[in-house]
Structure formats: C-alpha cells, structure tokens
Enzyme design. Structure first.
Site, PDB file in Angstrom:
ATOM      1  N   ASP A   1     -43.291  17.279 -12.383  1.00 48.07           N
ATOM      2  CA  ASP A   1     -42.401  18.401 -13.122  1.00 48.07           C
ATOM      3  C   ASP A   1     -42.775  18.398 -14.590  1.00 48.07           C
ATOM      4  O   ASP A   1     -42.811  19.503 -15.213  1.00 48.07           O
ATOM      5  CB  ASP A   1     -40.928  17.692 -13.052  1.00 48.07           C
ATOM      6  CG  ASP A   1     -40.373  18.038 -11.680  1.00 48.07           C
ATOM      7  OD1 ASP A   1     -40.979  18.843 -10.709  1.00 48.07           O
ATOM      8  OD2 ASP A   1     -39.315  17.315 -11.228  1.00 48.07           O
TER       9      ASP A   1
ATOM     10  N   HIS B   1     -68.224  18.749 -14.911  1.00 48.61           N
ATOM     11  CA  HIS B   1     -67.104  18.569 -15.983  1.00 48.61           C
ATOM     12  C   HIS B   1     -67.095  16.935 -15.924  1.00 48.61           C
ATOM     13  O   HIS B   1     -66.762  16.386 -16.779  1.00 48.61           O
ATOM     14  CB  HIS B   1     -65.808  19.167 -15.348  1.00 48.61           C
ATOM     15  CG  HIS B   1     -64.753  18.941 -16.660  1.00 48.61           C
ATOM     16  ND1 HIS B   1     -64.912  19.277 -17.789  1.00 48.61           N
ATOM     17  CD2 HIS B   1     -63.613  18.463 -16.347  1.00 48.61           C
ATOM     18  CE1 HIS B   1     -63.825  18.833 -18.292  1.00 48.61           C
ATOM     19  NE2 HIS B   1     -63.036  18.548 -17.546  1.00 48.61           N
TER      20      HIS B   1
ATOM     21  N   SER C   1     -62.365  15.691 -21.726  1.00 50.59           N
ATOM     22  CA  SER C   1     -61.470  16.895 -21.477  1.00 50.59           C
ATOM     23  C   SER C   1     -60.244  16.881 -22.154  1.00 50.59           C
ATOM     24  O   SER C   1     -60.250  17.013 -23.355  1.00 50.59           O
ATOM     25  CB  SER C   1     -61.119  16.600 -19.954  1.00 50.59           C
ATOM     26  OG  SER C   1     -60.684  17.823 -19.382  1.00 50.59           O
TER      27      SER C   1
END
Length: 258
Positions: free
Chosen positions: A180, A238, A90
């Site tokens: 964040d 996946h 990925s």
C-alpha cells in the site's frame, strides 16, 4: 518531509578500510548486493543498507528522495563517518544523487548505477497491483506464487527478484514490503525531486549504464553533474551488477582507487 529513520544494514570488510555504502533500488534490499559486497570487502568497509520500507528497515508512510537522503545522513552520523564512497542503483542512485546535490560534503566518491536525475514516464501500477492480488493465504510454496504471477509478470528472473520480498512467518506467507505504501509513493520513485535552486555537483562522478538499458540521459546527467563520466557495461541491462558482476566490480574498483 518526514523525520529521518535508522536503517537496518549489513557490513563486510575491516572497519579500518575506507567506507563504501551501497544503496539498492525499488523492490530490492541489501541481500541483492551481498556478492558485490564480498568482492569489494578486501579493500573496503562495505555497508549494505535496507532503504526505508525495504528489507528489514522500518515501514514509514513517507517515501521520497529528500526523506531517503536524510536517512543516509543519519546513517553516516550514526557510524561517525564525515563522508563516504556511495554506490547507488536505480532508486538508490537517485537517493545518492539527491544527497550529492544537497550535502556534497558527505560524499567522497559517487557511483550512480543505471539511472539519471530525471522523472521517468513508466508506471509501477500494474506491477504493484499484481503483487497485491497474489492470494497469500492460499500459498503453499514459492513455486506456486511464481506460477500465479507468471501471466502478469512474464520475465522469470524478474519474478524471482520480486519474490525475494515474500517471507514465510509462522507458517504463512507475508510480504516484507508494504505494498500500500509502495502504491501510494511509487510516483515519487519514478520522479526526481525539484532541483531548482540547487548547485550542480562539481566533483567527479561515475555513471554506469547497462548496454541494453535506456535509463541514463546524458544531457540531464551533465547538467547537474558536469564532471560525470559515463561508462557502459556490455551484455547487461538495468541489473548490470547481477548480470555482469565481474565487469561491474572491476570498473567500480578502478574508479574508487583513482
């Protein structure tokens, strides 16, 4: 581009064996690949890296594929490896592909797991927001966290995967990852850096796809990796390395010894 940073890693197998470096995906870490590493360790010196902003590696504001590929170059240099076999899943697969396209001499064999060199359309916004809204100060145990996330993230196995990033420190739950930073850089992860002006990678590459996954786009793969071989693992999505570990390791081993 940010400065390359040293990555935290685990290693398995004898140092005299050929090196295999495994690069995990977004929200994952080296720990997700330990069973695969143990399987490969009889024949290879396996390095499991925590990518920047993941696992125990440093948190840094910049996170894109050129920066992460630079981290891998630095790691190779630090281990005195001129080149290595690289397996990337990925996000880690995109890092590996970028390294192959920009520094092909650093790669021996390349295995890309269920990803293509393209920009995808999905978004991580809702997922990251759900994790940010988890009231860490109120948590008494992981089961409680799992329950609170169940409406936003219905798939139990995926919640368990994400909650591996939750750590108990001094009696309080904290995220190992900086959400964040993830929120601000997620678009870089979904995308793939501009390949205009780069030469296609001319060596053989194995692309492994899960049967029920739809991440690999054959046309884009063949454009940049014309010698690519694409194989599909049955009854897997996946996370094919976790869903079908034996089949995964058999195919990886066969490709590495060709």
């Amino acid at each position: 581009m940010s400065k390359a940073i040293p990555l935290v890693y685990e290693e398995y197998g004898l140092a005299t064996n050929p090196a295999v470096i495994i690069l995990h995906g977004f929200f994952a870490s080296s720990r997700n690949w330990r069973s695969i590493a143990r399987n490969l360790a009889d024949d290879y010196h396996v390095y499991l890296l925590d990518m920047r902003n993941h696992g125990e590696s440093p948190h840094i504001q910049e996170m894109d594929y050129p920066s992460m590929a630079a981290d891998i170059e630095l790691f190779l240099d630090s281990q005195h490896l001129s080149k290595a076999n690289i397996v990337g899943h990925s996000m880690g697969g995109k890092v590996a592909m970028w390294l192959a396209l920009t520094q092909p001499e650093r790669i021996n064999k390349l295995i890309v797991v269920d990803i293509a060199p393209v920009s995808y359309r999905h978004s991580f916004d809702n997922l990251i927001r759900a994790l940010q809204q988890l009231p860490l100060e109120q948590l008494n145990n992981r089961k409680q966290a799992d329950s609170l996330l169940s409406s936003a993230i219905p798939e139990s196995s995926f919640r368990q995967f994400l909650l591996q990033n939750l750590a108990l420190k001094e009696g309080k739950y904290v995220w190992r990852i900086d959400l964040d930073i993830f929120a601000r850089t997620a678009d870089n992860i979904i995308a793939f850096s501009d390949t205009e002006g780069l030469n296609a990678y001319q060596d053989k590459v194995l692309f492994l796809a899960g049967e029920t996954s739809h991440y690999i786009d054959q046309d884009s793969v063949k454009t940049l990796f014309p010698e690519a071989e694409i194989k599909t693992i049955a009854k897997a999505g996946h996370w094919l390395h976790a869903e079908q570990p034996e089949a995964f390791c058999d195919i990886v081993n066969d490709f590495l010894i060709e």
